[in-house]
Design a protein around this motif. Structure first.
Motif, PDB file in Angstrom:
ATOM      1  N   GLU A  55      22.963 108.990  81.332  1.00  0.00           N
ATOM      2  CA  GLU A  55      23.439 109.394  80.009  1.00  0.00           C
ATOM      3  C   GLU A  55      24.677 108.587  79.637  1.00  0.00           C
ATOM      4  O   GLU A  55      25.649 108.530  80.382  1.00  0.00           O
ATOM      5  N   LEU A  56      24.618 107.952  78.468  1.00  0.00           N
ATOM      6  CA  LEU A  56      25.640 106.996  78.056  1.00  0.00           C
ATOM      7  C   LEU A  56      26.317 107.427  76.765  1.00  0.00           C
ATOM      8  O   LEU A  56      25.745 108.150  75.945  1.00  0.00           O
ATOM      9  N   ASP A  57      27.520 106.930  76.599  1.00  0.00           N
ATOM     10  CA  ASP A  57      28.214 107.043  75.318  1.00  0.00           C
ATOM     11  C   ASP A  57      27.887 105.779  74.521  1.00  0.00           C
ATOM     12  O   ASP A  57      28.292 104.678  74.879  1.00  0.00           O
ATOM     13  N   TRP A  58      27.122 105.944  73.429  1.00  0.00           N
ATOM     14  CA  TRP A  58      26.699 104.790  72.637  1.00  0.00           C
ATOM     15  C   TRP A  58      27.819 104.413  71.685  1.00  0.00           C
ATOM     16  O   TRP A  58      27.915 104.921  70.573  1.00  0.00           O
ATOM     17  N   SER A  59      28.677 103.512  72.143  1.00  0.00           N
ATOM     18  CA  SER A  59      29.859 103.127  71.367  1.00  0.00           C
ATOM     19  C   SER A  59      29.568 102.044  70.337  1.00  0.00           C
ATOM     20  O   SER A  59      30.447 101.673  69.571  1.00  0.00           O
ATOM     21  N   VAL A  60      28.364 101.523  70.320  1.00  0.00           N
ATOM     22  CA  VAL A  60      28.023 100.445  69.396  1.00  0.00           C
ATOM     23  C   VAL A  60      27.706 101.033  68.021  1.00  0.00           C
ATOM     24  O   VAL A  60      26.814 101.879  67.903  1.00  0.00           O
ATOM     25  N   PRO A  61      28.397 100.633  66.958  1.00  0.00           N
ATOM     26  CA  PRO A  61      28.086 101.165  65.625  1.00  0.00           C
ATOM     27  C   PRO A  61      26.715 100.716  65.154  1.00  0.00           C
ATOM     28  O   PRO A  61      26.197  99.674  65.576  1.00  0.00           O
ATOM     29  N   GLU A  62      26.120 101.521  64.280  1.00  0.00           N
ATOM     30  CA  GLU A  62      24.774 101.227  63.783  1.00  0.00           C
ATOM     31  C   GLU A  62      24.694  99.844  63.159  1.00  0.00           C
ATOM     32  O   GLU A  62      23.687  99.143  63.279  1.00  0.00           O
ATOM     33  N   SER A  63      25.777  99.411  62.516  1.00  0.00           N
ATOM     34  CA  SER A  63      25.768  98.115  61.839  1.00  0.00           C
ATOM     35  C   SER A  63      25.682  96.951  62.822  1.00  0.00           C
ATOM     36  O   SER A  63      25.356  95.830  62.433  1.00  0.00           O
ATOM     37  N   LYS A  64      25.991  97.203  64.090  1.00  0.00           N
ATOM     38  CA  LYS A  64      25.990  96.140  65.098  1.00  0.00           C
ATOM     39  C   LYS A  64      24.705  96.119  65.927  1.00  0.00           C
ATOM     40  O   LYS A  64      24.578  95.300  66.833  1.00  0.00           O
ATOM     41  N   ILE A  65      23.763  97.013  65.627  1.00  0.00           N
ATOM     42  CA  ILE A  65      22.515  97.031  66.387  1.00  0.00           C
ATOM     43  C   ILE A  65      21.685  95.816  65.976  1.00  0.00           C
ATOM     44  O   ILE A  65      21.387  95.636  64.783  1.00  0.00           O
ATOM     45  N   PRO A  66      21.264  94.994  66.926  1.00  0.00           N
ATOM     46  CA  PRO A  66      20.541  93.764  66.553  1.00  0.00           C
ATOM     47  C   PRO A  66      19.133  94.059  66.070  1.00  0.00           C
ATOM     48  O   PRO A  66      18.525  95.070  66.445  1.00  0.00           O
ATOM     49  N   GLU A  67      18.638  93.179  65.230  1.00  0.00           N
ATOM     50  CA  GLU A  67      17.241  93.246  64.826  1.00  0.00           C
ATOM     51  C   GLU A  67      16.393  92.581  65.909  1.00  0.00           C
ATOM     52  O   GLU A  67      16.910  91.982  66.854  1.00  0.00           O
ATOM     53  N   GLY A  68      15.088  92.704  65.777  1.00  0.00           N
ATOM     54  CA  GLY A  68      14.208  92.132  66.777  1.00  0.00           C
ATOM     55  C   GLY A  68      14.278  90.613  66.805  1.00  0.00           C
ATOM     56  O   GLY A  68      14.711  89.966  65.857  1.00  0.00           O
ATOM     57  N   ALA A  69      13.847  90.071  67.935  1.00  0.00           N
ATOM     58  CA  ALA A  69      13.754  88.618  68.100  1.00  0.00           C
ATOM     59  C   ALA A  69      12.727  88.349  69.181  1.00  0.00           C
ATOM     60  O   ALA A  69      12.476  89.204  70.047  1.00  0.00           O
ATOM     61  N   GLY A  70      12.111  87.180  69.143  1.00  0.00           N
ATOM     62  CA  GLY A  70      11.116  86.852  70.151  1.00  0.00           C
ATOM     63  C   GLY A  70       9.978  87.843  70.146  1.00  0.00           C
ATOM     64  O   GLY A  70       9.374  88.128  69.108  1.00  0.00           O
ATOM     65  N   ALA A  71       9.700  88.443  71.303  1.00  0.00           N
ATOM     66  CA  ALA A  71       8.600  89.402  71.416  1.00  0.00           C
ATOM     67  C   ALA A  71       8.978  90.788  70.938  1.00  0.00           C
ATOM     68  O   ALA A  71       8.125  91.674  70.828  1.00  0.00           O
ATOM     69  N   ILE A  72      10.262  91.002  70.639  1.00  0.00           N
ATOM     70  CA  ILE A  72      10.748  92.330  70.248  1.00  0.00           C
ATOM     71  C   ILE A  72      10.737  92.458  68.734  1.00  0.00           C
ATOM     72  O   ILE A  72      11.331  91.653  68.024  1.00  0.00           O
ATOM     73  N   ASN A  73      10.077  93.491  68.258  1.00  0.00           N
ATOM     74  CA  ASN A  73      10.005  93.749  66.823  1.00  0.00           C
ATOM     75  C   ASN A  73      11.181  94.596  66.358  1.00  0.00           C
ATOM     76  O   ASN A  73      11.752  94.357  65.289  1.00  0.00           O
ATOM     77  N   ALA A  74      11.559  95.607  67.153  1.00  0.00           N
ATOM     78  CA  ALA A  74      12.664  96.499  66.805  1.00  0.00           C
ATOM     79  C   ALA A  74      13.089  97.242  68.060  1.00  0.00           C
ATOM     80  O   ALA A  74      12.353  97.288  69.047  1.00  0.00           O
ATOM     81  N   LEU A  75      14.286  97.826  68.015  1.00  0.00           N
ATOM     82  CA  LEU A  75      14.742  98.615  69.159  1.00  0.00           C
ATOM     83  C   LEU A  75      15.419  99.890  68.679  1.00  0.00           C
ATOM     84  O   LEU A  75      15.968  99.953  67.578  1.00  0.00           O
ATOM     85  N   ARG A  76      15.355 100.909  69.535  1.00  0.00           N
ATOM     86  CA  ARG A  76      16.002 102.200  69.285  1.00  0.00           C
ATOM     87  C   ARG A  76      16.669 102.638  70.570  1.00  0.00           C
ATOM     88  O   ARG A  76      16.229 102.286  71.659  1.00  0.00           O
ATOM     89  N   PHE A  77      17.693 103.456  70.455  1.00  0.00           N
ATOM     90  CA  PHE A  77      18.295 104.016  71.659  1.00  0.00           C
ATOM     91  C   PHE A  77      18.893 105.368  71.342  1.00  0.00           C
ATOM     92  O   PHE A  77      19.180 105.693  70.190  1.00  0.00           O
ATOM     93  N   GLY A  78      19.088 106.162  72.388  1.00  0.00           N
ATOM     94  CA  GLY A  78      19.695 107.467  72.216  1.00  0.00           C
ATOM     95  C   GLY A  78      19.439 108.328  73.423  1.00  0.00           C
ATOM     96  O   GLY A  78      18.855 107.893  74.422  1.00  0.00           O
ATOM     97  N   LEU A  79      19.870 109.597  73.344  1.00  0.00           N
ATOM     98  CA  LEU A  79      19.690 110.536  74.443  1.00  0.00           C
ATOM     99  C   LEU A  79      18.242 110.989  74.489  1.00  0.00           C
ATOM    100  O   LEU A  79      17.703 111.506  73.514  1.00  0.00           O
TER     101      LEU A  79
END
Length: 390
Positions: A55-79
């Motif tokens: 269990e982590l403290d997600w300190s990265v603001p939403e505006s800094k979440i990267p968009e997909g690249a390469g084989a990755i279309n999108a990413l999500r994270f959370g508890l």
């Protein structure tokens, strides 16, 4: 309480997330305040990479979440569950895990958790050995159950009050819809659920149970499970919507029907029913569970009562809020498929409409809207008590 506060303060933090495309791989890097234990595995249909961490403290603001690249279309994270955070990568194609490792702090950089994936053909994916389908740290990450593992407190003997189960939609790794200003549906739904709980409890007439009281993921079947554990008399699932047309706005309430009232209702149900896929569940062995949920949609009494309550909701809420055209709609939402508990799914408004999103953020509006919903719940049970006297 002091122990809980210490543990919360001691949670390792995610400081940065990066996605990079390389000639032979796609790389995900998480910068962390501590070196984590981890578990990485792949899921097909649709193809996803699932990464479980402490269990982590997600300190990265939403505006800094990267968009997909390469084989990755999108990413999500959370508890994902108490004790476990989850990252889910939606993929453009099949991949195999090339490597996963942790780099120690160096040159001013903190611990870095790195996952490399390489694109492959479907045939190569199906023929791959087990070690290419996942990876884990030398010290294994402890296995956790979903948040519904916690047993609902039994109803006290002699308490004859109706039990209202309030379900805040989405949560944790499943954010739901995103508003025009970045407001997340999961956060808004929880705020409204807590407000409704507070108002219902203030009347003294109801026992109220929340399916979740913090930002944690809950599987659709677990939401139903909680309602049954609580011996619920009414199930209310709260959501907010998005639409490609930003002009659309208004409150609406849905009850169960396998035949949707319109194309939009059918599309919305399909989207909401994908919550378990979004959170990285392997549904390949869930046929029995799904069959149990669908075991008997012919118990018309609970559906009829849900329809009756929905009509009460439209009458009360229509006095204080804008209603969507034909505000009582029908669709096959998974969370409405309890055969014994009258259930409704409420879309409190559209986050894609700038004016409505602003209104939904307002505490005064939230209180007013949930007050109307609280009155409709009171009216519904008052009517049922009256009918049951005869």
């Amino acid at each position: 309480m002091l122990l809980g506060a210490h543990e919360a303060a001691a949670k390792p933090a995610v400081l940065d997330i990066r996605v990079g495309q390389h000639p032979d791989k796609t790389r995900l890097v998480l910068e962390l305040s501590e070196a984590p234990n981890y578990r990485v595995f792949l899921l097909p249909n649709p193809f996803r990479v699932v990464i479980d961490l402490p269990e982590l403290d997600w300190s990265v603001p939403e505006s800094k979440i990267p968009e997909g690249a390469g084989a990755i279309n999108a990413l999500r994270f959370g508890l994902f569950a108490p004790g476990t955070s989850r990252v889910v990568l939606d993929l453009k194609q099949p991949v195999l895990v090339k490597s996963a490792f942790v780099l120690p702090p160096k040159d001013g950089r903190p611990h870095r958790f790195v996952v490399d994936i390489e694109p492959v053909t479907l045939a190569a994916f199906n023929a791959a050995p087990a070690e290419r389908l996942g990876a884990s740290s030398e010290k294994p990450l402890r296995t956790t159950q979903t948040a519904a593992a916690a047993t609902v407190q039994p109803k006290p003997a002699g308490d004859r009050r109706p039990t209202i189960v309030i379900d805040a939609g989405h949560g944790g790794v499943d954010p739901g819809a995103t508003g025009v200003s970045g407001l997340l549906e999961k956060d808004l739904a929880l705020e409204y659920a807590k407000e409704l709980k507070s108002q219902l409890e203030a009347t003294g007439r109801f026992r109220v149970v929340l399916t979740r009281d913090r930002d944690v993921f809950l599987a659709l079947r677990d939401r139903i499970k909680i309602a049954h554990q609580a011996n619920g008399d009414l199930f209310v699932s709260l959501h907010a919507n998005n639409h490609k047309s930003r002009k659309i706005k208004g409150f609406s309430v849905y009850t169960l029907s396998e035949k949707s009232s319109d194309a939009e209702a059918r599309s919305l149900a399909a989207k909401e029913n994908k919550a378990d896929i979004i959170a990285g569940f392997d549904l390949s062995e869930q046929t029995e569970v799904v069959r149990d949920i669908l075991i008997d949609l012919a118990q018309r009494e609970s559906k009829n009562q849900g329809n009756q309550f929905a009509a009460d909701v439209v009458d009360e809420v229509g006095q204080v809020a804008n209603l969507l055209g034909n505000p009582h709609r029908y669709a096959g939402f998974a969370v409405l498929k309890s055969p014994t508990i009258p259930s409704v799914l409420i879309e409190i408004g559209y986050l894609s409409n700038r004016a409505e999103e602003k209104r939904l953020r307002d505490k005064g509006y939230r209180k007013k809207l949930m007050s109307a919903l609280s009155r409709s719940i009171g009216n519904y049970f008052q009517q049922n008590q009256t009918f049951n006297r005869y």
